[in-house]
Scaffold this motif. Structure first.
Motif, PDB file in Angstrom:
ATOM      1  N   ARG A 217       0.834  -1.207   0.000  1.00 62.01           N
ATOM      2  CA  ARG A 217       0.000   0.000   0.000  1.00 62.01           C
ATOM      3  C   ARG A 217       0.869   1.257   0.000  1.00 62.01           C
ATOM      4  O   ARG A 217       0.532   2.254  -0.650  1.00 62.01           O
ATOM      5  N   TYR A 218       1.975   1.226   0.751  1.00 61.25           N
ATOM      6  CA  TYR A 218       2.901   2.362   0.724  1.00 61.25           C
ATOM      7  C   TYR A 218       3.411   2.607  -0.700  1.00 61.25           C
ATOM      8  O   TYR A 218       3.475   3.753  -1.167  1.00 61.25           O
ATOM      9  N   GLN A 219       3.784   1.531  -1.382  1.00 64.32           N
ATOM     10  CA  GLN A 219       4.343   1.663  -2.726  1.00 64.32           C
ATOM     11  C   GLN A 219       3.303   2.172  -3.714  1.00 64.32           C
ATOM     12  O   GLN A 219       3.593   3.042  -4.549  1.00 64.32           O
ATOM     13  N   LEU A 220       2.087   1.654  -3.625  1.00 67.14           N
ATOM     14  CA  LEU A 220       1.030   2.106  -4.532  1.00 67.14           C
ATOM     15  C   LEU A 220       0.671   3.564  -4.274  1.00 67.14           C
ATOM     16  O   LEU A 220       0.423   4.333  -5.215  1.00 67.14           O
ATOM     17  N   SER A 221       0.634   3.950  -3.011  1.00 65.27           N
ATOM     18  CA  SER A 221       0.342   5.348  -2.684  1.00 65.27           C
ATOM     19  C   SER A 221       1.397   6.269  -3.285  1.00 65.27           C
ATOM     20  O   SER A 221       1.079   7.351  -3.805  1.00 65.27           O
ATOM     21  N   TRP A 222       2.659   5.839  -3.232  1.00 65.38           N
ATOM     22  CA  TRP A 222       3.732   6.658  -3.812  1.00 65.38           C
ATOM     23  C   TRP A 222       3.592   6.741  -5.328  1.00 65.38           C
ATOM     24  O   TRP A 222       3.759   7.813  -5.917  1.00 65.38           O
ATOM     25  N   MET A 223       3.282   5.624  -5.981  1.00 63.97           N
ATOM     26  CA  MET A 223       3.158   5.620  -7.437  1.00 63.97           C
ATOM     27  C   MET A 223       1.988   6.486  -7.900  1.00 63.97           C
ATOM     28  O   MET A 223       2.076   7.169  -8.925  1.00 63.97           O
TER      29      MET A 223
ATOM     30  N   PHE B 288       0.250   7.873 -11.430  1.00 59.29           N
ATOM     31  CA  PHE B 288      -0.441   6.723 -12.008  1.00 59.29           C
ATOM     32  C   PHE B 288      -1.933   6.786 -11.673  1.00 59.29           C
ATOM     33  O   PHE B 288      -2.349   7.446 -10.717  1.00 59.29           O
ATOM     34  N   ARG B 289      -2.717   6.061 -12.454  1.00 58.93           N
ATOM     35  CA  ARG B 289      -4.168   6.071 -12.262  1.00 58.93           C
ATOM     36  C   ARG B 289      -4.561   5.397 -10.946  1.00 58.93           C
ATOM     37  O   ARG B 289      -3.899   4.471 -10.486  1.00 58.93           O
ATOM     38  N   ASP B 290      -5.687   5.846 -10.383  1.00 56.69           N
ATOM     39  CA  ASP B 290      -6.169   5.268  -9.131  1.00 56.69           C
ATOM     40  C   ASP B 290      -6.556   3.803  -9.293  1.00 56.69           C
ATOM     41  O   ASP B 290      -6.541   3.040  -8.323  1.00 56.69           O
ATOM     42  N   GLU B 291      -6.912   3.402 -10.517  1.00 58.86           N
ATOM     43  CA  GLU B 291      -7.307   2.008 -10.748  1.00 58.86           C
ATOM     44  C   GLU B 291      -6.165   1.037 -10.473  1.00 58.86           C
ATOM     45  O   GLU B 291      -6.399  -0.156 -10.257  1.00 58.86           O
ATOM     46  N   LEU B 292      -4.948   1.540 -10.480  1.00 60.53           N
ATOM     47  CA  LEU B 292      -3.800   0.663 -10.239  1.00 60.53           C
ATOM     48  C   LEU B 292      -3.897   0.002  -8.870  1.00 60.53           C
ATOM     49  O   LEU B 292      -3.590  -1.187  -8.722  1.00 60.53           O
ATOM     50  N   GLU B 293      -4.342   0.743  -7.869  1.00 58.17           N
ATOM     51  CA  GLU B 293      -4.454   0.172  -6.525  1.00 58.17           C
ATOM     52  C   GLU B 293      -5.479  -0.959  -6.495  1.00 58.17           C
ATOM     53  O   GLU B 293      -5.261  -1.992  -5.846  1.00 58.17           O
ATOM     54  N   THR B 294      -6.589  -0.788  -7.203  1.00 58.61           N
ATOM     55  CA  THR B 294      -7.617  -1.832  -7.236  1.00 58.61           C
ATOM     56  C   THR B 294      -7.100  -3.098  -7.909  1.00 58.61           C
ATOM     57  O   THR B 294      -7.313  -4.218  -7.420  1.00 58.61           O
TER      58      THR B 294
ATOM     59  N   ILE C 252      11.201   0.864 -12.366  1.00 62.76           N
ATOM     60  CA  ILE C 252      10.957   0.496 -10.970  1.00 62.76           C
ATOM     61  C   ILE C 252      12.278   0.293 -10.244  1.00 62.76           C
ATOM     62  O   ILE C 252      12.450   0.715  -9.093  1.00 62.76           O
ATOM     63  N   PHE C 253      13.225  -0.341 -10.910  1.00 57.72           N
ATOM     64  CA  PHE C 253      14.537  -0.571 -10.308  1.00 57.72           C
ATOM     65  C   PHE C 253      15.217   0.752  -9.959  1.00 57.72           C
ATOM     66  O   PHE C 253      15.799   0.902  -8.876  1.00 57.72           O
ATOM     67  N   GLN C 254      15.150   1.720 -10.853  1.00 57.72           N
ATOM     68  CA  GLN C 254      15.776   3.016 -10.597  1.00 57.72           C
ATOM     69  C   GLN C 254      15.071   3.766  -9.473  1.00 57.72           C
ATOM     70  O   GLN C 254      15.715   4.457  -8.682  1.00 57.72           O
ATOM     71  N   TRP C 255      13.747   3.646  -9.378  1.00 58.48           N
ATOM     72  CA  TRP C 255      13.028   4.285  -8.273  1.00 58.48           C
ATOM     73  C   TRP C 255      13.479   3.714  -6.931  1.00 58.48           C
ATOM     74  O   TRP C 255      13.600   4.443  -5.947  1.00 58.48           O
TER      75      TRP C 255
ATOM     76  N   MET D 196      11.196   5.254  -4.172  1.00 63.90           N
ATOM     77  CA  MET D 196      10.065   4.355  -3.941  1.00 63.90           C
ATOM     78  C   MET D 196      10.257   3.613  -2.625  1.00 63.90           C
ATOM     79  O   MET D 196      11.360   3.136  -2.331  1.00 63.90           O
ATOM     80  N   PRO D 197       9.228   3.507  -1.776  1.00 63.94           N
ATOM     81  CA  PRO D 197       9.378   2.805  -0.490  1.00 63.94           C
ATOM     82  C   PRO D 197       9.767   1.343  -0.692  1.00 63.94           C
ATOM     83  O   PRO D 197       8.988   0.554  -1.218  1.00 63.94           O
ATOM     84  N   TYR D 198      10.965   1.006  -0.284  1.00 65.79           N
ATOM     85  CA  TYR D 198      11.407  -0.389  -0.382  1.00 65.79           C
ATOM     86  C   TYR D 198      12.613  -0.658   0.510  1.00 65.79           C
ATOM     87  O   TYR D 198      12.576  -1.550   1.348  1.00 65.79           O
ATOM     88  N   ASN D 199      13.679   0.122   0.349  1.00 67.91           N
ATOM     89  CA  ASN D 199      14.941  -0.205   0.999  1.00 67.91           C
ATOM     90  C   ASN D 199      14.834  -0.256   2.520  1.00 67.91           C
ATOM     91  O   ASN D 199      15.314  -1.189   3.148  1.00 67.91           O
ATOM     92  N   ARG D 200      14.230   0.729   3.128  1.00 66.82           N
ATOM     93  CA  ARG D 200      14.098   0.702   4.581  1.00 66.82           C
ATOM     94  C   ARG D 200      12.646   0.924   5.009  1.00 66.82           C
ATOM     95  O   ARG D 200      12.359   1.566   6.014  1.00 66.82           O
ATOM     96  N   VAL D 201      11.742   0.388   4.210  1.00 61.32           N
ATOM     97  CA  VAL D 201      10.324   0.537   4.532  1.00 61.32           C
ATOM     98  C   VAL D 201       9.969  -0.210   5.810  1.00 61.32           C
ATOM     99  O   VAL D 201       8.962   0.087   6.456  1.00 61.32           O
ATOM    100  N   TYR D 202      10.812  -1.164   6.219  1.00 57.11           N
ATOM    101  CA  TYR D 202      10.561  -1.889   7.469  1.00 57.11           C
ATOM    102  C   TYR D 202      10.453  -0.932   8.650  1.00 57.11           C
ATOM    103  O   TYR D 202       9.624  -1.128   9.552  1.00 57.11           O
TER     104      TYR D 202
END
Length: 495
Positions: free
Chosen positions: A93-99, A105-111, A199-202, A208-214
């Motif tokens: 959800r964090y990642q989708l919110s950022w995208m 990106f379109r809101d439909e992506l989360e769905t 995505i890799f570059q983000w 993009m939330p990933y590296n220390r999202v913990y």
């Protein structure tokens, strides 16, 4: 007034200071010698009350016991796995919110991604607790580097792809990189032209939330998370994401969705991706047309090979895309200056292109993984690098681990992370492409000459390279830039 008591003998060594008598009597709480009634100083009588108060003087207060804070117990078994899935869902959800909010990106992506996630973990609710399962056993996560990318051949099997609840304790848990794969597949279903390299570059630029999202997860969730799942969530902070791993993760997801639900993902929108790649590599528009013609001649579908038992790197759609673009580039504008396919009155100077690209190359922000250090390298680290190395080790520690070695590595709440690398805005990228092409494209001196039939029958020679050392400097620059865009080694792009 207290009555006079019977005479008693003073303790050994004591006597009346005036007459020397050793016998005394008590009266009104004081001592007097029995012979002459002299007061013997240094004694005051106290009443002794109840038995439990004997030997005590003054007011008695009871000290309250300190209440020890009770630590929450780590969950185990299915409860621990369920908590880990909740953590992954929150990270997704964090990642989708950022995208959606940062990248537009379109809101439909989360769905769409939410539905994919539901399909991925649907069988988990049907799992039955296995009492024989070891609570601290986990085989899904590994921090070991992948083998050489050219040797990565995926051998697909029904067992590896199955998400059936009948697998019991062997039911495959999702990985951290699966969250990125689901975001990519959601875009693919919505026909949004996005590349894995984006995505890799983000991720590697810490945007993009990933590296220390913990460290953004709720504290209660982290307190009750089993230690081996905690290490899996912290793994991106310790070990940089590998492009080849992301390709394999997405391929495995595509095959698994097809096997479990007969879900077929559409082909890539290859024309917009060709345009993106040519733009990123600062190449003329003619190479896009050439790549489209090659894909048509080879009947390329740019779909994931879900029915192949052995999948090679070139079978990945995006790797095939960049390969076709490189072949088209070499046909249109050969490195050795031989007769090109494009004869529109100009030539392409690869030396100028390489020099112009070098001026615009951004600094390298790749993070060195502590798993890549050898013992000799650790000994030779300077003070700053050694502090960073121990900081990474300390961030792996869990406050609940009762290992005497961990006292040398105190737990760090939120390790420091490099600030996000600013992304290049489209206007700056377009200006850079124009600058490179303006320096590389040269007018041909023989543009007015007509091409004879004899010259037309000569065809075009395609220059192939068997070894990396055979490439000239501009060719090596092009191959490295292409591999960087698609996260694959220069050795494995097409020759």
């Amino acid at each position: 007034m207290a009555e006079r008591t019977e005479t008693r003998k003073l303790p050994r060594g004591e006597r009346c200071t005036q007459c020397g008598d050793r016998r005394y009597y008590l009266e009104n709480g004081l001592r007097f010698c029995a012979s002459n009634g002299h007061e013997i100083e240094g004694f005051v009588q106290f009443d002794i009350g109840e038995e439990e108060d004997s030997g005590k003087m003054g007011m008695v207060t009871r000290k309250e016991k300190e209440r020890k804070e009770r630590e929450r117990k780590h969950l185990t078994g299915l409860a621990g796995k369920s908590l880990f899935l909740e953590a992954l869902q929150l990270i997704l959800r964090y990642q989708l919110s950022w995208m959606i909010h940062e990248k537009g990106f379109r809101d439909e992506l989360e769905t769409v991604v939410r539905d994919l996630w539901d399909l991925r973990i649907r069988a988990f609710s049907s799992l039955v607790p296995d009492e024989t399962e070891a609570p601290d056993t986990l085989e899904v996560f590994s921090s070991q580097p992948l083998p050489d990318e050219g040797e990565v051949v995926v051998k697909s099997s029904a067992t590896n792809r199955s998400w059936d609840a009948d697998r019991g304790s062997n039911w495959p848990m999702p990985k951290m990189s699966d969250t990125l794969g689901l975001c990519y597949l959601g875009c693919l279903l919505l026909r949004i032209p996005i590349r894995i390299g984006e995505i890799f570059q983000w991720v590697t630029s810490n945007n993009m939330p990933y590296n220390r999202v913990y460290f953004s997860l709720p504290q209660e969730m982290k307190d009750r998370m089993p230690s081996f799942f905690t290490q899996a969530l912290k793994l991106p902070f310790q070990t940089p994401l590998v492009g080849g791993e992301l390709h394999q993760t997405i391929l495995h997801l595509v095959m698994s969705f097809s096997f479990n639900y007969e879900l077929i993902f559409p082909a890539l929108s290859y024309v917009p991706i060709f345009v993106q790649l040519a733009r990123n590599l600062s190449l003329p528009a003619e190479v896009i047309h050439g790549a489209k013609e090659l894909s048509s001649a080879l009947s390329c579908t740019f779909q994931y090979p879900i029915r192949k038992q052995r999948v090679f790197p070139i079978d990945h759609p995006e790797i095939l895309l960049i390969s076709l673009l490189i072949i088209s580039t070499k046909l249109c504008f050969p490195f050795d200056g031989s007769r090109p396919l494009v004869t529109d009155g100009y030539t392409f100077d690869w030396e100028r292109w390489s020099q112009a690209r070098a001026k615009q190359e951004p600094p390298n922000h790749e993070k060195h993984s502590m798993t890549e250090y050898s013992a000799q390298e650790i000994v030779s680290l300077d003070d700053e690098e050694l502090d960073q190395f121990f900081s990474q080790l300390a961030s792996l520690n869990d406050s609940k681990i009762k290992n005497p070695v961990t006292r040398f590595f105190p737990v760090e709440n939120v390790p420091e992370l490099e600030p996000p690398v600013p992304e290049i805005v489209p206007q700056e990228l377009d200006a850079g492409v124009k600058q490179v092409l303006s320096e590389a494209i040269q007018k041909s001196s023989g543009s007015g000459e007509e091409t004879t039939n004899e010259d037309a029958d000569l065809g075009v020679n395609y220059e192939a390279f068997n070894h990396l050392e055979d490439l000239n400097a501009p060719g090596k620059t092009l191959y490295e830039a292409a591999g960087k865009n698609e996260l694959y080694s220069i050795h494995k792009t097409t020759h």
